[in-house]
Design a protein around this motif. Sequence first.
Motif, PDB file in Angstrom:
ATOM      1  N   VAL A  10       0.839  -1.283  -0.148  1.00 60.06           N
ATOM      2  CA  VAL A  10      -0.045  -0.094  -0.104  1.00 60.06           C
ATOM      3  C   VAL A  10       0.801   1.264   0.056  1.00 60.06           C
ATOM      4  O   VAL A  10       1.622   1.705   1.079  1.00 60.06           O
ATOM      5  CB  VAL A  10      -0.750   0.077   1.204  1.00 60.06           C
ATOM      6  N   GLU A  11       0.716   2.017  -1.213  1.00 59.32           N
ATOM      7  CA  GLU A  11       1.840   3.092  -1.240  1.00 59.32           C
ATOM      8  C   GLU A  11       1.293   3.875  -2.413  1.00 59.32           C
ATOM      9  O   GLU A  11       0.925   3.593  -3.221  1.00 59.32           O
ATOM     10  CB  GLU A  11       3.223   2.534  -1.836  1.00 59.32           C
ATOM     11  N   ASP A  12       1.023   5.286  -1.980  1.00 62.83           N
ATOM     12  CA  ASP A  12       0.407   6.034  -2.841  1.00 62.83           C
ATOM     13  C   ASP A  12       1.290   6.727  -3.986  1.00 62.83           C
ATOM     14  O   ASP A  12       0.732   7.146  -5.046  1.00 62.83           O
ATOM     15  CB  ASP A  12      -0.357   7.343  -2.124  1.00 62.83           C
ATOM     16  N   GLU A  13       2.501   6.761  -3.557  1.00 61.38           N
ATOM     17  CA  GLU A  13       3.403   7.219  -4.896  1.00 61.38           C
ATOM     18  C   GLU A  13       3.939   6.167  -5.880  1.00 61.38           C
ATOM     19  O   GLU A  13       4.432   5.285  -5.470  1.00 61.38           O
ATOM     20  CB  GLU A  13       4.786   7.776  -4.041  1.00 61.38           C
ATOM     21  N   ASP A  14       3.210   6.513  -7.085  1.00 61.67           N
ATOM     22  CA  ASP A  14       3.323   5.413  -8.210  1.00 61.67           C
ATOM     23  C   ASP A  14       4.817   5.056  -8.178  1.00 61.67           C
ATOM     24  O   ASP A  14       5.108   3.794  -8.294  1.00 61.67           O
ATOM     25  CB  ASP A  14       2.863   5.942  -9.368  1.00 61.67           C
ATOM     26  N   LEU A  54       3.256  -1.353   3.968  1.00 56.85           N
ATOM     27  CA  LEU A  54       2.186  -0.219   4.165  1.00 56.85           C
ATOM     28  C   LEU A  54       2.890   1.054   4.463  1.00 56.85           C
ATOM     29  O   LEU A  54       3.825   1.217   5.223  1.00 56.85           O
ATOM     30  CB  LEU A  54       1.292  -0.497   5.424  1.00 56.85           C
ATOM     31  N   ASP A  55       2.712   2.144   3.345  1.00 58.63           N
ATOM     32  CA  ASP A  55       3.128   3.288   3.695  1.00 58.63           C
ATOM     33  C   ASP A  55       2.375   4.021   4.771  1.00 58.63           C
ATOM     34  O   ASP A  55       1.315   3.982   5.040  1.00 58.63           O
ATOM     35  CB  ASP A  55       2.993   4.133   2.473  1.00 58.63           C
ATOM     36  N   TRP A  56       3.357   4.923   5.727  1.00 55.48           N
ATOM     37  CA  TRP A  56       2.587   5.380   6.752  1.00 55.48           C
ATOM     38  C   TRP A  56       1.728   6.729   6.449  1.00 55.48           C
ATOM     39  O   TRP A  56       0.342   6.897   6.631  1.00 55.48           O
ATOM     40  CB  TRP A  56       3.520   5.955   7.661  1.00 55.48           C
ATOM     41  N   MET A  57       2.246   7.516   5.425  1.00 55.97           N
ATOM     42  CA  MET A  57       1.459   8.858   4.926  1.00 55.97           C
ATOM     43  C   MET A  57       0.870   8.345   3.725  1.00 55.97           C
ATOM     44  O   MET A  57       1.286   8.376   2.507  1.00 55.97           O
ATOM     45  CB  MET A  57       2.453   9.823   4.522  1.00 55.97           C
ATOM     46  N   LEU A  58      -0.544   8.268   3.784  1.00 58.06           N
ATOM     47  CA  LEU A  58      -1.204   7.799   2.822  1.00 58.06           C
ATOM     48  C   LEU A  58      -2.654   8.814   2.674  1.00 58.06           C
ATOM     49  O   LEU A  58      -2.894   9.547   3.667  1.00 58.06           O
ATOM     50  CB  LEU A  58      -2.049   6.695   2.944  1.00 58.06           C
ATOM     51  N   THR A 106      12.731   2.640   6.925  1.00 56.23           N
ATOM     52  CA  THR A 106      12.601   4.221   6.816  1.00 56.23           C
ATOM     53  C   THR A 106      12.943   4.462   5.116  1.00 56.23           C
ATOM     54  O   THR A 106      13.994   3.680   4.603  1.00 56.23           O
ATOM     55  CB  THR A 106      13.868   4.662   7.805  1.00 56.23           C
ATOM     56  N   LYS A 107      12.255   5.225   4.860  1.00 55.52           N
ATOM     57  CA  LYS A 107      12.767   5.751   3.346  1.00 55.52           C
ATOM     58  C   LYS A 107      14.028   6.880   3.424  1.00 55.52           C
ATOM     59  O   LYS A 107      13.925   7.569   4.203  1.00 55.52           O
ATOM     60  CB  LYS A 107      11.312   6.474   2.759  1.00 55.52           C
ATOM     61  N   PRO A 108      14.562   7.032   2.416  1.00 51.53           N
ATOM     62  CA  PRO A 108      14.764   5.881   1.414  1.00 51.53           C
ATOM     63  C   PRO A 108      15.517   4.656   1.753  1.00 51.53           C
ATOM     64  O   PRO A 108      16.293   4.703   2.805  1.00 51.53           O
ATOM     65  CB  PRO A 108      15.630   6.733   0.217  1.00 51.53           C
TER      66      PRO A 108
HETATM   67 CA    CA Z   1       3.010   8.496   0.855  1.00 53.43          CA
END
Ligand code: CA
Length: 231
Positions: A10-14, A54-58, A106-108
Amino acid sequence: MAADSQILVVEDEDAVRELIVTTLEGAGYQVLPAADAEQAQRLLGDNLPGLVLLDWMLPGMNGLEFTRWLKRDDGLRELPVIMLTARGDEANKVQGLEAGVDDYVTKPFSTRELLARIKAVMRRSGTDAAELVRIDQGLQIDMTQHRVSANEQVVNVGPTEFRLLHFFMTHPERVYSRSQLLDQVWGRNVYIEERTVDVHIRRLRKALEPFGFDELVQTVRGVGYRFSSQA
Ligand code: CA
């Protein structure tokens, strides 16, 4: 071993999502991609993956809220969750751990690190799940390997029978109606006839019969089915 494992991403950045999908597929995982929590919820209506990344910020429901939603659901609460966070989110990590997040990346991140974390979490939760779903010392489900064994021999079951058996073994000694089983095993958003349950119950019993475990799947007349070691 990993080839059988399905991961919900689950990640909003394509661009990030596509990178993750490519990495995971390259490592032999099957991937269910989702751009937000709502799409992920729909996918969980039809699929039971082995792990959620899962991405935190969605947008909409965020990763923390989605984790809490997972943990409130009887059929999904044991799904391991790895959360993707930005640097500097350390304060939030405690909240995440309290909500039931298993690990953080942690990203990146490097693809190597990501794969190592996934393997570690799957191994940990796989062991727990295997212990959880052992019954009568003879029948066992290994969630990591997606395998059922009876008296140490492999039992060949289809994906639906696998999920059905997993549900029964984690919810023994309780009676479930056909519609409850449809909700729990097939998912809430699926519309199938109730007699489909009977078909899969029959297949499951047939698979267990050579080992004498078919009698654990009991018909409760006029109500539904129960998984029980007591006659
Ligand atoms: Ca995000």
